[in-house]
Scaffold this motif. Structure first.
Motif, PDB file in Angstrom:
ATOM      1  N   ALA A  20       0.837  -1.195   0.000  1.00 35.77           N
ATOM      2  CA  ALA A  20       0.000   0.000   0.000  1.00 35.77           C
ATOM      3  C   ALA A  20       0.876   1.250   0.000  1.00 35.77           C
ATOM      4  O   ALA A  20       1.971   1.262   0.570  1.00 35.77           O
ATOM      5  CB  ALA A  20      -0.903  -0.003   1.233  1.00 35.77           C
ATOM      6  N   VAL A  21       0.371   2.282  -0.666  1.00 38.20           N
ATOM      7  CA  VAL A  21       1.012   3.590  -0.690  1.00 38.20           C
ATOM      8  C   VAL A  21      -0.081   4.645  -0.504  1.00 38.20           C
ATOM      9  O   VAL A  21      -1.249   4.387  -0.777  1.00 38.20           O
ATOM     10  CB  VAL A  21       1.795   3.832  -2.003  1.00 38.20           C
ATOM     11  CG1 VAL A  21       2.901   2.788  -2.166  1.00 38.20           C
ATOM     12  CG2 VAL A  21       0.895   3.840  -3.212  1.00 38.20           C
ATOM     13  N   PRO A  22       0.313   5.831  -0.048  1.00 36.14           N
ATOM     14  CA  PRO A  22      -0.704   6.869   0.138  1.00 36.14           C
ATOM     15  C   PRO A  22      -1.145   7.484  -1.184  1.00 36.14           C
ATOM     16  O   PRO A  22      -0.420   7.413  -2.188  1.00 36.14           O
ATOM     17  CB  PRO A  22       0.013   7.903   1.012  1.00 36.14           C
ATOM     18  CG  PRO A  22       1.461   7.721   0.727  1.00 36.14           C
ATOM     19  CD  PRO A  22       1.632   6.255   0.416  1.00 36.14           C
ATOM     20  N   PRO A  23      -2.312   8.096  -1.200  1.00 36.73           N
ATOM     21  CA  PRO A  23      -2.757   8.791  -2.417  1.00 36.73           C
ATOM     22  C   PRO A  23      -1.717   9.811  -2.866  1.00 36.73           C
ATOM     23  O   PRO A  23      -1.112  10.508  -2.046  1.00 36.73           O
ATOM     24  CB  PRO A  23      -4.048   9.491  -1.973  1.00 36.73           C
ATOM     25  CG  PRO A  23      -4.534   8.686  -0.803  1.00 36.73           C
ATOM     26  CD  PRO A  23      -3.283   8.205  -0.109  1.00 36.73           C
ATOM     27  N   GLY A  24      -1.510   9.878  -4.173  1.00 35.41           N
ATOM     28  CA  GLY A  24      -0.568  10.834  -4.730  1.00 35.41           C
ATOM     29  C   GLY A  24       0.888  10.412  -4.634  1.00 35.41           C
ATOM     30  O   GLY A  24       1.782  11.184  -4.961  1.00 35.41           O
ATOM     31  N   GLY A  25       1.156   9.182  -4.221  1.00 38.36           N
ATOM     32  CA  GLY A  25       2.527   8.725  -4.025  1.00 38.36           C
ATOM     33  C   GLY A  25       3.195   8.105  -5.242  1.00 38.36           C
ATOM     34  O   GLY A  25       4.324   7.635  -5.148  1.00 38.36           O
ATOM     35  N   GLU A  26       2.530   8.112  -6.371  1.00 38.45           N
ATOM     36  CA  GLU A  26       3.058   7.416  -7.548  1.00 38.45           C
ATOM     37  C   GLU A  26       4.439   7.919  -7.989  1.00 38.45           C
ATOM     38  O   GLU A  26       5.299   7.115  -8.334  1.00 38.45           O
ATOM     39  CB  GLU A  26       2.066   7.501  -8.714  1.00 38.45           C
ATOM     40  CG  GLU A  26       0.822   6.670  -8.526  1.00 38.45           C
ATOM     41  CD  GLU A  26      -0.303   7.373  -7.763  1.00 38.45           C
ATOM     42  OE1 GLU A  26      -1.397   6.802  -7.679  1.00 38.45           O
ATOM     43  OE2 GLU A  26      -0.076   8.507  -7.252  1.00 38.45           O
ATOM     44  N   ASP A  27       4.662   9.227  -7.981  1.00 37.13           N
ATOM     45  CA  ASP A  27       5.967   9.732  -8.421  1.00 37.13           C
ATOM     46  C   ASP A  27       7.081   9.276  -7.485  1.00 37.13           C
ATOM     47  O   ASP A  27       8.181   8.931  -7.937  1.00 37.13           O
ATOM     48  CB  ASP A  27       5.961  11.256  -8.534  1.00 37.13           C
ATOM     49  CG  ASP A  27       5.201  11.733  -9.767  1.00 37.13           C
ATOM     50  OD1 ASP A  27       4.991  10.922 -10.701  1.00 37.13           O
ATOM     51  OD2 ASP A  27       4.817  12.918  -9.794  1.00 37.13           O
ATOM     52  N   ARG A  28       6.818   9.227  -6.190  1.00 35.77           N
ATOM     53  CA  ARG A  28       7.823   8.719  -5.242  1.00 35.77           C
ATOM     54  C   ARG A  28       8.051   7.231  -5.460  1.00 35.77           C
ATOM     55  O   ARG A  28       9.178   6.750  -5.341  1.00 35.77           O
ATOM     56  CB  ARG A  28       7.389   9.019  -3.805  1.00 35.77           C
ATOM     57  CG  ARG A  28       7.477  10.521  -3.503  1.00 35.77           C
ATOM     58  CD  ARG A  28       6.936  10.862  -2.145  1.00 35.77           C
ATOM     59  NE  ARG A  28       7.810  10.352  -1.092  1.00 35.77           N
ATOM     60  CZ  ARG A  28       7.475  10.347   0.190  1.00 35.77           C
ATOM     61  NH1 ARG A  28       6.299  10.815   0.588  1.00 35.77           N
ATOM     62  NH2 ARG A  28       8.314   9.874   1.091  1.00 35.77           N
ATOM     63  N   CYS A  29       7.008   6.496  -5.808  1.00 39.39           N
ATOM     64  CA  CYS A  29       7.162   5.073  -6.147  1.00 39.39           C
ATOM     65  C   CYS A  29       8.067   4.923  -7.367  1.00 39.39           C
ATOM     66  O   CYS A  29       8.955   4.063  -7.387  1.00 39.39           O
ATOM     67  CB  CYS A  29       5.809   4.433  -6.458  1.00 39.39           C
ATOM     68  SG  CYS A  29       4.712   4.234  -5.057  1.00 39.39           S
ATOM     69  N   ARG A  30       7.841   5.738  -8.368  1.00 35.29           N
ATOM     70  CA  ARG A  30       8.644   5.661  -9.594  1.00 35.29           C
ATOM     71  C   ARG A  30      10.113   5.951  -9.312  1.00 35.29           C
ATOM     72  O   ARG A  30      11.002   5.298  -9.854  1.00 35.29           O
ATOM     73  CB  ARG A  30       8.094   6.614 -10.646  1.00 35.29           C
ATOM     74  CG  ARG A  30       6.773   6.150 -11.218  1.00 35.29           C
ATOM     75  CD  ARG A  30       6.216   7.086 -12.287  1.00 35.29           C
ATOM     76  NE  ARG A  30       4.974   6.528 -12.779  1.00 35.29           N
ATOM     77  CZ  ARG A  30       3.755   6.947 -12.392  1.00 35.29           C
ATOM     78  NH1 ARG A  30       3.633   7.960 -11.541  1.00 35.29           N
ATOM     79  NH2 ARG A  30       2.673   6.362 -12.865  1.00 35.29           N
ATOM     80  N   ARG A  31      10.371   6.938  -8.473  1.00 35.92           N
ATOM     81  CA  ARG A  31      11.769   7.237  -8.135  1.00 35.92           C
ATOM     82  C   ARG A  31      12.415   6.080  -7.383  1.00 35.92           C
ATOM     83  O   ARG A  31      13.557   5.720  -7.659  1.00 35.92           O
ATOM     84  CB  ARG A  31      11.853   8.530  -7.318  1.00 35.92           C
ATOM     85  CG  ARG A  31      11.668   9.774  -8.180  1.00 35.92           C
ATOM     86  CD  ARG A  31      12.028  11.056  -7.451  1.00 35.92           C
ATOM     87  NE  ARG A  31      11.198  11.325  -6.288  1.00 35.92           N
ATOM     88  CZ  ARG A  31      10.024  11.939  -6.307  1.00 35.92           C
ATOM     89  NH1 ARG A  31       9.508  12.358  -7.459  1.00 35.92           N
ATOM     90  NH2 ARG A  31       9.356  12.150  -5.203  1.00 35.92           N
ATOM     91  N   PHE A  32      11.696   5.471  -6.416  1.00 38.80           N
ATOM     92  CA  PHE A  32      12.284   4.399  -5.612  1.00 38.80           C
ATOM     93  C   PHE A  32      12.386   3.095  -6.395  1.00 38.80           C
ATOM     94  O   PHE A  32      13.470   2.542  -6.562  1.00 38.80           O
ATOM     95  CB  PHE A  32      11.478   4.186  -4.328  1.00 38.80           C
ATOM     96  CG  PHE A  32      12.049   3.121  -3.432  1.00 38.80           C
ATOM     97  CD1 PHE A  32      13.186   3.373  -2.674  1.00 38.80           C
ATOM     98  CD2 PHE A  32      11.464   1.868  -3.345  1.00 38.80           C
ATOM     99  CE1 PHE A  32      13.725   2.394  -1.850  1.00 38.80           C
ATOM    100  CE2 PHE A  32      11.996   0.883  -2.521  1.00 38.80           C
ATOM    101  CZ  PHE A  32      13.133   1.154  -1.777  1.00 38.80           C
ATOM    102  N   TRP A  33      11.248   2.584  -6.864  1.00 39.09           N
ATOM    103  CA  TRP A  33      11.223   1.272  -7.513  1.00 39.09           C
ATOM    104  C   TRP A  33      11.860   1.319  -8.900  1.00 39.09           C
ATOM    105  O   TRP A  33      12.500   0.357  -9.320  1.00 39.09           O
ATOM    106  CB  TRP A  33       9.794   0.734  -7.577  1.00 39.09           C
ATOM    107  CG  TRP A  33       9.259   0.434  -6.229  1.00 39.09           C
ATOM    108  CD1 TRP A  33       8.473   1.248  -5.448  1.00 39.09           C
ATOM    109  CD2 TRP A  33       9.507  -0.730  -5.437  1.00 39.09           C
ATOM    110  NE1 TRP A  33       8.225   0.640  -4.241  1.00 39.09           N
ATOM    111  CE2 TRP A  33       8.835  -0.569  -4.200  1.00 39.09           C
ATOM    112  CE3 TRP A  33      10.229  -1.908  -5.661  1.00 39.09           C
ATOM    113  CZ2 TRP A  33       8.864  -1.526  -3.201  1.00 39.09           C
ATOM    114  CZ3 TRP A  33      10.248  -2.880  -4.663  1.00 39.09           C
ATOM    115  CH2 TRP A  33       9.573  -2.674  -3.446  1.00 39.09           C
TER     116      TRP A  33
END
Length: 131
Positions: A20-33
């Protein structure tokens, strides 16, 4: 693929792990993963893309990051991700500002823990070479 003869069914490994990730977290996911771990982002099916989140693949592993409105990080529960060149991965994470905590208590493996940008616990491990 392993076979459980007594139960009559087979387990063949995992298709994916979802975190799970918080709403709006997609860009941080892209940077990490994507950027830090080097996984490839997958296109989500349109019906699922409407829910937000993002998916990544590295080797045979898929990680699905799903938006959870009342997000709380998984501090204990975690995926155990097998990797080759564990030390190299640890160095990459540390150079990108992610803390790595080594733990030598899992027989037959080297392993460490880290957290994604939202505090979800992640375990990475590598089997010791066969003697």
């Amino acid at each position: 693929m392993s076979v459980d003869v007594t139960a009559g069914h087979h387990f063949g490994g995992l298709h994916h792990v979802q975190l799970a990730v918080p709403p709006g977290g997609e860009d941080r996911c892209r940077r990490f993963w994507g950027d830090v771990l080097g996984m490839t982002e997958l296109r989500k099916p349109p019906v699922l893309a409407a829910r937000g989140g993002c998916w990544f693949r590295g080797g045979d592993l898929e990680v699905h990051l799903g938006v959870e409105r009342d997000f709380a990080p998984a501090r204990k529960a975690h995926p155990g991700i097998l990797v080759r060149s564990l030390g190299s991965l640890a160095a990459r994470l540390e150079e990108c500002g992610h803390e790595v905590t080594w733990d030598g208590e899992f027989p037959g493996h080297d392993r460490f823990y880290t957290r994604d940008p939202f505090g979800n616990r992640l375990e990475f491990l590598e089997p010791h070479p066969a003697s």
